[in-house]
Design a protein around this motif. Sequence first.
Motif, PDB file in Angstrom:
ATOM      1  N   THR A  22     -21.396  24.002  14.644  1.00  0.00           N
ATOM      2  CA  THR A  22     -20.902  24.843  15.736  1.00  0.00           C
ATOM      3  C   THR A  22     -21.793  26.063  15.927  1.00  0.00           C
ATOM      4  O   THR A  22     -22.127  26.753  14.969  1.00  0.00           O
ATOM      5  N   THR A  29     -20.416  22.965  20.113  1.00  0.00           N
ATOM      6  CA  THR A  29     -21.049  22.164  19.074  1.00  0.00           C
ATOM      7  C   THR A  29     -22.496  21.887  19.460  1.00  0.00           C
ATOM      8  O   THR A  29     -22.814  21.713  20.636  1.00  0.00           O
ATOM      9  N   TYR A 105     -10.706  22.602  13.260  1.00  0.00           N
ATOM     10  CA  TYR A 105     -11.058  23.870  13.914  1.00  0.00           C
ATOM     11  C   TYR A 105      -9.891  24.852  13.848  1.00  0.00           C
ATOM     12  O   TYR A 105     -10.066  26.034  13.521  1.00  0.00           O
ATOM     13  N   ARG A 129     -13.147  26.740  22.765  1.00  0.00           N
ATOM     14  CA  ARG A 129     -14.341  26.927  21.945  1.00  0.00           C
ATOM     15  C   ARG A 129     -13.948  27.693  20.680  1.00  0.00           C
ATOM     16  O   ARG A 129     -12.906  28.348  20.643  1.00  0.00           O
TER      17      ARG A 129
END
Length: 212
Positions: A22, A29, A105, A129
């Motif tokens: 990331t 990514t 994440y 994100r």
Amino acid sequence: MDANIQNGGELSLPQALLLLATNDKDGQTDVPAVVLRAALAGAVLAELDLLGAIELQGKHVRATGATPHTDFQHQLELIRDKSRPHTPKRWVSMLESRAELHRIYEGMASLGIVERVGERHLGLFRTTRYPEKDHAPEAALLKRIEAALGGGSSDPRTAALIALLHSAEMLGKIFPAADQSHVREMANDYWPSRGVAGELRMIRLADAEAAT
């Protein structure tokens, strides 16, 4: 526990791989989604292997009967419950999951390692994100990998991460000066990374056939 850091404060292999994949600033990514999902599935297998929960017996992945505390219990149960054993490549294909990627994440976001940033487009679509919030975990990872690549001592977890990064074609981007022949040998000797490489090879062949 929801994708939290394992006992001892160390990142799991899926967390480590995703963090390195990331972009620190924009949270995007740095590898194609299909590559990242395959690599992440391989990292889950590698994590369970390091915990002693699964192992390669011949050509097939099998559960060992061990019951370690793991955030990847769902995947372990799938391997335990399958009536037919599968190869590493087949398990990489079966465990690829966009939902699992976001779960990891979100777990790192809850720990303050990354920050969840949502965006709306035309008021209808939402993208998420995960830019870096705390650089310390990634800095520690990079230091360990650099030391291992430089000929220093390499613990099994770091060696596994290096092999997975190579199979996903990420290692050369992060450490362009690394001895790729040595790393290739490491990846070829490690069954989860071979599974990732095999799955990505099949994906590329399918894409090439579809393009003709």
